[in-house]
Design an enzyme around this catalytic site. Structure first.
Site, mmCIF file in Angstrom:
data_model
loop_
_atom_site.group_PDB
_atom_site.id
_atom_site.type_symbol
_atom_site.label_atom_id
_atom_site.label_comp_id
_atom_site.label_asym_id
_atom_site.label_seq_id
_atom_site.Cartn_x
_atom_site.Cartn_y
_atom_site.Cartn_z
ATOM 1 N N VAL A 127 42.099 38.851 52.112
ATOM 2 C CA VAL A 127 42.525 40.191 51.678
ATOM 3 C C VAL A 127 41.422 41.242 51.840
ATOM 4 O O VAL A 127 41.701 42.437 51.774
ATOM 5 C CB VAL A 127 43.067 40.192 50.225
ATOM 6 C CG1 VAL A 127 44.317 39.346 50.104
ATOM 7 C CG2 VAL A 127 41.997 39.772 49.215
ATOM 8 N N ASN B 211 48.137 38.899 44.039
ATOM 9 C CA ASN B 211 47.661 37.888 43.091
ATOM 10 C C ASN B 211 46.269 37.346 43.403
ATOM 11 O O ASN B 211 45.573 36.893 42.506
ATOM 12 C CB ASN B 211 48.683 36.731 43.065
ATOM 13 C CG ASN B 211 48.151 35.528 42.338
ATOM 14 O OD1 ASN B 211 48.101 35.499 41.107
ATOM 15 N ND2 ASN B 211 47.722 34.515 43.082
ATOM 16 N N SER C 274 44.573 41.693 34.116
ATOM 17 C CA SER C 274 44.115 40.661 33.176
ATOM 18 C C SER C 274 43.885 41.308 31.819
ATOM 19 O O SER C 274 43.603 42.509 31.735
ATOM 20 C CB SER C 274 42.796 40.068 33.676
ATOM 21 O OG SER C 274 42.186 39.282 32.681
ATOM 22 N N TYR D 54 34.387 41.684 37.224
ATOM 23 C CA TYR D 54 35.807 41.305 37.118
ATOM 24 C C TYR D 54 36.568 42.314 36.242
ATOM 25 O O TYR D 54 37.676 42.749 36.597
ATOM 26 C CB TYR D 54 35.879 39.896 36.527
ATOM 27 C CG TYR D 54 37.252 39.279 36.458
ATOM 28 C CD1 TYR D 54 37.834 38.690 37.584
ATOM 29 C CD2 TYR D 54 37.960 39.244 35.264
ATOM 30 C CE1 TYR D 54 39.083 38.089 37.516
ATOM 31 C CE2 TYR D 54 39.213 38.648 35.184
ATOM 32 C CZ TYR D 54 39.771 38.071 36.315
ATOM 33 O OH TYR D 54 41.017 37.481 36.235
ATOM 34 N N ALA D 55 35.969 42.691 35.106
ATOM 35 C CA ALA D 55 36.632 43.658 34.209
ATOM 36 C C ALA D 55 36.866 44.982 34.920
ATOM 37 O O ALA D 55 37.926 45.608 34.773
ATOM 38 C CB ALA D 55 35.785 43.872 32.955
ATOM 39 N N ALA D 56 35.879 45.397 35.722
ATOM 40 C CA ALA D 56 36.021 46.664 36.463
ATOM 41 C C ALA D 56 37.201 46.589 37.422
ATOM 42 O O ALA D 56 37.983 47.537 37.547
ATOM 43 C CB ALA D 56 34.734 46.976 37.223
ATOM 44 N N LYS E 228 39.849 44.573 37.257
ATOM 45 C CA LYS E 228 41.150 44.408 36.601
ATOM 46 C C LYS E 228 41.572 45.700 35.895
ATOM 47 O O LYS E 228 42.764 46.018 35.821
ATOM 48 C CB LYS E 228 41.120 43.210 35.647
ATOM 49 C CG LYS E 228 40.887 41.868 36.364
ATOM 50 C CD LYS E 228 41.931 41.608 37.468
ATOM 51 C CE LYS E 228 41.770 40.269 38.156
ATOM 52 N NZ LYS E 228 42.738 40.047 39.223
HETATM 53 P P1 NAD Z 1 43.064 30.546 41.329
HETATM 54 O O1 NAD Z 1 41.593 30.537 41.569
HETATM 55 O O2 NAD Z 1 43.741 29.296 40.908
HETATM 56 O O3 NAD Z 1 43.831 31.108 42.626
HETATM 57 C C1 NAD Z 1 43.377 32.219 43.339
HETATM 58 C C2 NAD Z 1 43.780 32.052 44.794
HETATM 59 O O4 NAD Z 1 43.309 33.189 45.518
HETATM 60 C C3 NAD Z 1 43.159 30.795 45.444
HETATM 61 O O5 NAD Z 1 44.165 30.006 46.030
HETATM 62 C C4 NAD Z 1 42.185 31.372 46.463
HETATM 63 O O6 NAD Z 1 42.035 30.560 47.625
HETATM 64 C C5 NAD Z 1 42.822 32.728 46.769
HETATM 65 N N1 NAD Z 1 41.854 33.695 47.303
HETATM 66 C C6 NAD Z 1 40.565 33.899 46.913
HETATM 67 N N2 NAD Z 1 39.983 34.817 47.665
HETATM 68 C C7 NAD Z 1 40.906 35.236 48.578
HETATM 69 C C8 NAD Z 1 40.891 36.175 49.638
HETATM 70 N N3 NAD Z 1 39.784 36.873 49.950
HETATM 71 N N4 NAD Z 1 42.033 36.349 50.365
HETATM 72 C C9 NAD Z 1 43.148 35.632 50.081
HETATM 73 N N5 NAD Z 1 43.217 34.716 49.095
HETATM 74 C C10 NAD Z 1 42.110 34.524 48.347
HETATM 75 O O7 NAD Z 1 43.307 31.726 40.276
HETATM 76 P P2 NAD Z 1 44.516 31.982 39.250
HETATM 77 O O8 NAD Z 1 44.045 31.621 37.903
HETATM 78 O O9 NAD Z 1 45.774 31.420 39.758
HETATM 79 O O10 NAD Z 1 44.548 33.577 39.279
HETATM 80 C C11 NAD Z 1 45.446 34.331 40.065
HETATM 81 C C12 NAD Z 1 45.285 35.798 39.709
HETATM 82 O O11 NAD Z 1 45.539 35.988 38.315
HETATM 83 C C13 NAD Z 1 43.854 36.322 39.951
HETATM 84 O O12 NAD Z 1 43.915 37.650 40.408
HETATM 85 C C14 NAD Z 1 43.242 36.274 38.572
HETATM 86 O O13 NAD Z 1 42.195 37.201 38.436
HETATM 87 C C15 NAD Z 1 44.443 36.615 37.709
HETATM 88 N N6 NAD Z 1 44.293 36.144 36.331
HETATM 89 C C16 NAD Z 1 44.123 34.813 36.054
HETATM 90 C C17 NAD Z 1 43.959 34.419 34.725
HETATM 91 C C18 NAD Z 1 43.746 32.979 34.336
HETATM 92 O O14 NAD Z 1 43.378 32.736 33.179
HETATM 93 N N7 NAD Z 1 43.983 32.013 35.186
HETATM 94 C C19 NAD Z 1 43.972 35.374 33.706
HETATM 95 C C20 NAD Z 1 44.151 36.715 34.039
HETATM 96 C C21 NAD Z 1 44.320 37.093 35.357
#
Ligand code: NAD
Length: 246
Positions: A63, A89, A141, A154-156, A158
């Site tokens: 991305v 995502n 988030s 990360y906070a910035a 989100k």
């Molecule tokens: P995860 O690490 O399990 O999955 C993230 C996916 O993004 C991975 O499959 C990774 O390969 C892919 N990715 C990373 N960099 C990339 C790039 N440059 N281009 C394309 N794909 C890329 O994370 P998750 O917990 O499933 O989180 C998904 C989203 O939800 C994220 O944006 C995360 O910040 C947000 N989120 C997660 C939580 C949590 O507690 N798990 C809480 C709040 C927000």
């Protein structure tokens, strides 16, 4: 089948919340682009969807790379001729306290979590404007709402996604496109692997429901927001955290 024949791109869909979302969308009838940076896990993710023939494709995307993002959108349009929903995502963490955070850690998280969402949304916007319809969903988030120790970068990003969401809701709403942000609390996925056990327990203790969220519990909210059941939701920021900050 609320999403029957809708075309959805889910970034970061090889695992975690993205995979759960791709699965849920497929189960509701959507045609899904499973997009991720990790080629090794994409095929397995597509297989795990349990989608019908021709209902899902896997695309490798980074991305942060606009050409790669444009190719992802082109693949969706080549397969099905339109894009009805984009779930922004993909996201990463590179945690450190403010005084320890390197410029590289800061920049990388901004590039993936914030600029990546800008690239993906800009890349689908023209298509959705021409269609006169579409839904953009941003993975924010609770950290974007309340901050978190060790997560300046990360906070910035989100919090920035909340700004994107409200801005695009204003700009794109008149074109028939809805935009919303989802703010998960702590959800059991690999992204939490680097958080020490004691810190995780403290987080869980704050949640009135007494547990982490499941990826499926975020996926179901994305599916609702993508569907016509959410037809009057635009610019909303929806916390899905078990009430962690109450
Ligand atoms: P995860 O690490 O399990 O999955 C993230 C996916 O993004 C991975 O499959 C990774 O390969 C892919 N990715 C990373 N960099 C990339 C790039 N440059 N281009 C394309 N794909 C890329 O994370 P998750 O917990 O499933 O989180 C998904 C989203 O939800 C994220 O944006 C995360 O910040 C947000 N989120 C997660 C939580 C949590 O507690 N798990 C809480 C709040 C927000």
């Amino acid at each position: 089948m609320r999403l029957k024949d809708r075309v959805a791109i889910v970034t970061g869909a090889a695992g975690g919340i993205g995979l759960a979302t791709a699965k849920r969308f497929a189960s509701e009838g959507a045609r899904v682009v499973v997009a991720d940076i990790d080629p090794a896990r994409i095929d397995a993710a597509v297989a795990a969807l349990g989608a019908g023939p021709g209902q899902a494709i896997g695309v490798r995307v980074d991305v942060t790379d606009r050409a790669s993002v444009d190719a992802m959108v082109a693949a969706a349009k080549q397969a099905w001729g339109r894009v009805d929903c984009l779930v922004n995502n993909a996201g990463i963490t590179l945690d450190a306290r403010l005084v320890k955070m390197t410029p590289e850690q800061f920049d990388r998280v901004i590039d993936v979590n914030l600029k990546g969402v800008f690239h993906c949304t800009q890349a689908v916007a023209d298509t959705m404007i021409l269609q006169g319809s579409g839904v953009i969903l941003n993975a924010s988030s609770v950290v974007g709402l309340y901050g978190n120790f060790g997560q300046t970068n990360y906070a910035a990003t989100k919090a920035g996604l909340i700004g994107f969401t409200k801005t695009w809701a204003r700009e794109l709403g008149p074109k028939g496109i809805r935009v919303a942000a989802v703010c998960p609390g702590f959800v059991a996925t690999p992204i939490l692997d680097t958080i020490p056990e004691a810190v995780m327990q403290k987080m869980v203790d704050k949640v009135p429901l007494g547990r982490l969220g499941k990826p499926e519990e975020i996926a179901s909210v994305y599916a609702f927001l993508a569907s016509d059941d959410a037809s009057y939701i635009n610019g909303a920021v929806i916390e899905v955290s078990g009430g962690i900050m109450l």
